[in-house]
Design a protein around this motif. Sequence first.
Motif, short mmCIF file in Angstrom:
data_model
loop_
_atom_site.label_atom_id
_atom_site.label_comp_id
_atom_site.label_asym_id
_atom_site.label_seq_id
_atom_site.Cartn_x
_atom_site.Cartn_y
_atom_site.Cartn_z
N VAL A 104 -30.84 -11.46 -23.13
CA VAL A 104 -31.94 -10.55 -23.44
C VAL A 104 -33.09 -11.35 -24.04
N GLN A 133 -35.61 -12.92 -26.59
CA GLN A 133 -35.44 -13.28 -27.99
C GLN A 133 -36.46 -12.53 -28.84
N PRO A 140 -26.80 -11.84 -26.52
CA PRO A 140 -26.67 -10.81 -27.56
C PRO A 140 -25.45 -11.03 -28.45
#
Length: 240
Positions: free
Chosen positions: A137, A139, A149
């Motif tokens: 994902v 940052q 994650p």
Amino acid sequence: MDDPPQALTRTQAQEAVEGIGWRLLLGELVTAVPLDSLAEGAGLLAAVTADLGAQGDAHLRADLRPDHLRLTLQDRSRGAVTAADVDLARRITAVLDRPVAPVGDRRVGDAQELEIAVDALDIPAVRPFWAAVLAMVPQPGDDEALVDPAGRLPAVWFQQMDAARPQRNRIHLDITVPHDVADARVAAALAAGGTLLSDDEARAFWVLADPEGNEVCVCTWQDRDAQDRDAPSPAVSPAG
């Protein structure tokens, strides 16, 4: 509503914790405590979390192994170190240094972080692929970098290319180490057969290659922010 705490510059963050056994790595404050057992580490971690209470949930991450307890601090919602993290580092250090649970010197020299750098001509085109294949994902605070994650895999970041370079590798590793061990790490790599390709950006990073030309950068937090080069005294005073 109160304004969120201001992010510290790299220099401010490191100077504020230099004397208490923490180092700045990739936007986090890091310390590592040597242990004799998991039970010892669990006891120390329980004491730390009890002292921090709910505030620790938004800042503290812990990695417990039989031989060490690694602690990191960062405002997780912002992906930055703030004065609140410095305060928490001091509180944690006080807990770890209590006579009832002496742990000796923290091994900051053992702390390091690995990143994978992907050179790309069209970063928005390639980034979704890497996010999907690695289940990563964006940052917090840096949408152009990807993180796991679960916090297990190294971060992936994307370096803008101006032209294709088919004659050389386009993925390299960045190993970020404490600023006070970087020279020794570079020297060890060169002694092991490596080549120094560039130190033009040292102390931010040194570009090295193995005997077949595969590249790695040894990185520190230093000399990365223009404001750090002429920064006034830190916004938070160092302990000591």
